[in-house]
Design a protein around this motif. Structure first.
Motif, PDB file in Angstrom:
ATOM      1  N   ARG A   1       0.798  -1.310   0.035  1.00 30.21           N
ATOM      2  CA  ARG A   1       0.018   0.075   0.043  1.00 30.21           C
ATOM      3  C   ARG A   1       0.803   1.315  -0.140  1.00 30.21           C
ATOM      4  O   ARG A   1       0.529   2.350  -0.582  1.00 30.21           O
ATOM      5  CB  ARG A   1      -0.829   0.003   1.300  1.00 30.21           C
ATOM      6  CG  ARG A   1      -1.969  -1.050   1.104  1.00 30.21           C
ATOM      7  CD  ARG A   1      -2.853  -0.988   2.277  1.00 30.21           C
ATOM      8  NE  ARG A   1      -3.930  -2.008   2.377  1.00 30.21           N
ATOM      9  CZ  ARG A   1      -5.120  -1.808   1.870  1.00 30.21           C
ATOM     10  NH1 ARG A   1      -5.330  -0.599   1.327  1.00 30.21           N
ATOM     11  NH2 ARG A   1      -6.161  -2.932   1.828  1.00 30.21           N
ATOM     12  N   CYS A   2       2.367   1.318   0.581  1.00 33.87           N
ATOM     13  CA  CYS A   2       2.762   2.451   0.606  1.00 33.87           C
ATOM     14  C   CYS A   2       4.362   1.831   0.970  1.00 33.87           C
ATOM     15  O   CYS A   2       4.477   1.362   2.014  1.00 33.87           O
ATOM     16  CB  CYS A   2       2.344   3.489   1.640  1.00 33.87           C
ATOM     17  SG  CYS A   2       3.931   4.735   1.854  1.00 33.87           S
TER      18      CYS A   2
ATOM     19  N   SER B   1       7.182   2.353   2.182  1.00 34.50           N
ATOM     20  CA  SER B   1       8.374   3.054   2.900  1.00 34.50           C
ATOM     21  C   SER B   1       9.136   2.053   3.634  1.00 34.50           C
ATOM     22  O   SER B   1       8.824   0.847   4.250  1.00 34.50           O
ATOM     23  CB  SER B   1       7.821   3.866   3.945  1.00 34.50           C
ATOM     24  OG  SER B   1       8.484   4.187   5.054  1.00 34.50           O
TER      25      SER B   1
ATOM     26  N   LEU C   1       4.865   8.857  -5.894  1.00 29.92           N
ATOM     27  CA  LEU C   1       3.858   8.226  -5.209  1.00 29.92           C
ATOM     28  C   LEU C   1       3.549   6.816  -5.917  1.00 29.92           C
ATOM     29  O   LEU C   1       3.518   5.679  -5.277  1.00 29.92           O
ATOM     30  CB  LEU C   1       2.670   9.006  -5.060  1.00 29.92           C
ATOM     31  CG  LEU C   1       2.580  10.048  -4.093  1.00 29.92           C
ATOM     32  CD1 LEU C   1       1.229  10.975  -4.227  1.00 29.92           C
ATOM     33  CD2 LEU C   1       2.725   9.510  -2.699  1.00 29.92           C
TER      34      LEU C   1
ATOM     35  N   TRP D   1       1.867   4.009  -3.423  1.00 27.51           N
ATOM     36  CA  TRP D   1       0.871   4.586  -2.459  1.00 27.51           C
ATOM     37  C   TRP D   1      -0.054   5.503  -3.619  1.00 27.51           C
ATOM     38  O   TRP D   1      -0.077   6.642  -3.543  1.00 27.51           O
ATOM     39  CB  TRP D   1       1.700   5.568  -1.559  1.00 27.51           C
ATOM     40  CG  TRP D   1       0.616   6.162  -0.288  1.00 27.51           C
ATOM     41  CD1 TRP D   1      -0.660   5.813   0.086  1.00 27.51           C
ATOM     42  CD2 TRP D   1       0.970   7.385   0.467  1.00 27.51           C
ATOM     43  NE1 TRP D   1      -0.854   6.156   1.128  1.00 27.51           N
ATOM     44  CE2 TRP D   1      -0.166   7.417   1.286  1.00 27.51           C
ATOM     45  CE3 TRP D   1       2.211   7.815   0.666  1.00 27.51           C
ATOM     46  CZ2 TRP D   1       0.128   8.285   2.439  1.00 27.51           C
ATOM     47  CZ3 TRP D   1       2.134   9.049   1.700  1.00 27.51           C
ATOM     48  CH2 TRP D   1       1.145   9.020   2.737  1.00 27.51           C
TER      49      TRP D   1
ATOM     50  N   THR E   1      -1.982  11.643   1.168  1.00 28.82           N
ATOM     51  CA  THR E   1      -1.654  12.081  -0.104  1.00 28.82           C
ATOM     52  C   THR E   1      -2.656  13.253  -0.556  1.00 28.82           C
ATOM     53  O   THR E   1      -3.808  13.428   0.059  1.00 28.82           O
ATOM     54  CB  THR E   1      -1.594  11.030  -1.334  1.00 28.82           C
ATOM     55  OG1 THR E   1      -2.840  10.444  -1.173  1.00 28.82           O
ATOM     56  CG2 THR E   1      -0.229  10.305  -0.974  1.00 28.82           C
TER      57      THR E   1
END
Ligand SMILES: Cc1cc2nc3c(=O)[nH]c(=O)nc-3n(C[C@H](O)[C@H](O)[C@H](O)COP(=O)(O)OP(=O)(O)OC[C@H]3O[C@@H](n4cnc5c(N)ncnc54)[C@H](O)[C@@H]3O)c2cc1C
Length: 474
Positions: free
Chosen positions: A181-182, A184, A280, A285, A303
């Motif tokens: 989903r993201c 990082s 992104l 994301w 975002t």
């Protein structure tokens, strides 16, 4: 004088201008003027504060009885406070179950959570039915683990949701699922909460203002209420004599005798990047998820439709009154920006274009309370503790029902008439809060870096819990 910051080349002076959200909303629609109060007037209800609480209360009053005379007095402009500056997280309360169950028991806790869930949907429906483009997007909420110490917190949060029969609301995510989903590198697992929508908060605030004016609510901006005399609001150039008064002043409540033992004012800051939609996409994301970590000094990020990241949290501080520290704190901006750089190394070349801050009304229970002051006709909602976007709409409904004497499910919610333990008197309250907050940040930073936090720091961070508050580390 505020210090000019230089973050990746962009000179930022916190407090020099309004939040990015409010500037964007005002540029899109400045709205009709609402001049300051300049004479004595009468009303059925006078509302002090033109943020979400005050405006939702006015909105629901007009829903209950369109003939009520409602006046809002706002020292700045409507949405000039945190309602037009926040992260725009309209988020569920399933992560608050621990405190809710401890205070009110499982049945009432679930009722409270369901009311907040309905409020999120209600914000979306309100925007749709009144033609307000507040960028409402239901993407859910990811809680991301960034330190081993947070794994237990995450497990307990998910377990509690299961125990109260709300397993669909909060479910665990593996490290791979969070990163899908993201992506990082700081995230090593987490949980997903279904209830979560992002909004452009100032567009919602200004949209609410427009709807209220259409309904003939009288709004006076640039009008500071210096005190309430019973239910009469006194301002420098006129008074509003009303049958009912509503205090919707958020963290400014620390200056009101009716509220000040229930609140501590802490600051929170947000940094906003330039648009970077390609970056992104690179980290995946694109689902509009709200994301936060598990720190007490929460880091939260989302975002925007044009591909920016708004990243909040980091270095807030506590104060006795709401002063410039809440808007002009260059150190807090730097700490927030550092948090962002830590979590999003692939955004290294993306400039931070904006930064702003505001006060948060921290309550002893981490939860708000709504109600009536004694047997008076003065009503309040306070103690959102940095989570007010969805709860303020519930508060508005409750306060409108209390004022009009309506017997509804809303007035039977457990936050109504709740009496949290009081904070210590000043100066101990703000001194203590400042010391404890720094200790919490030091402890959580050490944990995140895989270091053992010092003994003193750990003990100080635990102080609020030992004093019976639902704040700080276990
Ligand atoms: C940086 C930041 C990020 C946040 N992020 C989130 C988030 O993502 N999600 C979330 O749920 N919550 C968030 N919050 C909290 C959320 O913004 C608040 O809980 C919510 O806006 C409270 O609404 P309110 O109307 O009670 O308060 P406010 O918006 O503060 O409104 C109170 C108003 O009262 C006015 N006022 C005060 N004193 C007087 C007086 N004497 N006379 C006249 N007017 C007066 C003020 O000017 C202000 O406009 C955040 C807060 C901050 C500061």
């Amino acid at each position: 004088m505020p210090t000019a910051l230089n973050l990746t080349g962009a000179a930022l002076t916190p407090g020099a201008q309004r939040s990015w959200w409010l500037r964007e909303a005002l540029a899109q629609d400045p709205g009709q003027p609402c001049p300051p109060l300049s004479e004595d007037v009468t009303a059925d209800v006078v509302i002090v504060g033109g943020g979400f609480t005050g405006m939702w209360t006015a909105y629901f009053l007009t829903e209950r009885d369109p003939n009520l005379g409602v006046v809002i007095l706002e020292q700045d402009v409507c949405g000039g406070g945190p309602s037009g500056r926040n992260g725009g997280f309209a988020s569920g309360w399933w992560d608050e179950l621990h405190g809710l169950v401890a205070l009110y028991g499982p049945e009432a806790a679930v009722r409270a959570c369901r009311a907040i869930s309905a409020s999120i949907k209600g914000i979306g429906e309100f925007c749709a039915s009144h033609g307000i483009d507040a960028w409402y997007r239901e993407g859910g909420y990811v809680f991301a683990i960034t330190a081993t110490a947070h794994e237990r917190l995450c497990e307990e949060m998910v377990k509690l949701a299961r125990e109260v029969g709300a397993e669909d609301e909060l479910r665990p995510l593996s490290a791979a699922e969070v990163r899908a989903r993201c992506a990082s590198p700081a995230f090593s697992g987490g949980a997903f909460m279904r209830d979560g929508a992002s909004i452009q908060p100032a567009r919602l605030a200004r949209g609410l203002r427009r709807v209220l004016l259409e309904r003939d609510v009288k709004i006076h901006e640039g009008t500071t209420v210096t005190r309430l005399d019973g239910t009469t609001a006194i301002t420098p150039h006129g008074a509003v004599r009303a049958r009912h008064a509503v205090l919707a002043v958020n963290a400014w409540g620390v200056g009101w005798p009716q509220l000040n033992r229930r609140l501590v004012a802490w600051s929170s800051y947000i940094v906003m990047t330039a648009p970077a939609p390609d970056r992104l996409r690179e980290i995946g994301w694109t689902g509009g998820e709200l994301i936060s970590d598990f720190r007490t000094s929460l880091r939260y990020f989302r975002t925007t439709p044009d591909g920016r990241i708004a990243f909040g949290g980091g270095g807030g501080r506590a104060r006795r009154t709401v002063d410039d520290m809440f808007t002009h704190d260059a150190r807090a901006v730097t700490e927030t920006a550092e948090g962002f750089r830590l979590m999003f190394p692939s955004f290294a070349g993306v400039p931070i274009e904006d930064a702003w801050g505001g006060p948060i009304d921290v309550s002893p229970t981490h939860l708000p309370a709504f109600g009536r002051i004694g047997a008076s006709n003065v009503y309040y909602a306070a103690g959102y503790t940095g989570n007010g976007v969805a709860p303020t709409r519930v508060a508005g409904e409750v306060l409108a029902d209390l004022v009009t004497g309506a017997d509804t499910d809303a007035v039977r919610l457990p936050m109504v008439g709740a009496r949290p333990p009081a904070f210590p008197p000043e100066p101990f309250r703000s001194w203590g809060a400042a010391v404890v907050r720094r200790a919490m940040i030091a402890k959580e930073t050490a944990e995140e870096q895989g270091r053992e936090p010092g003994f003193l720091v750990t003990q100080l961070a635990r102080t609020p819990r030992r004093m019976g508050y639902l704040l700080g580390s276990d």
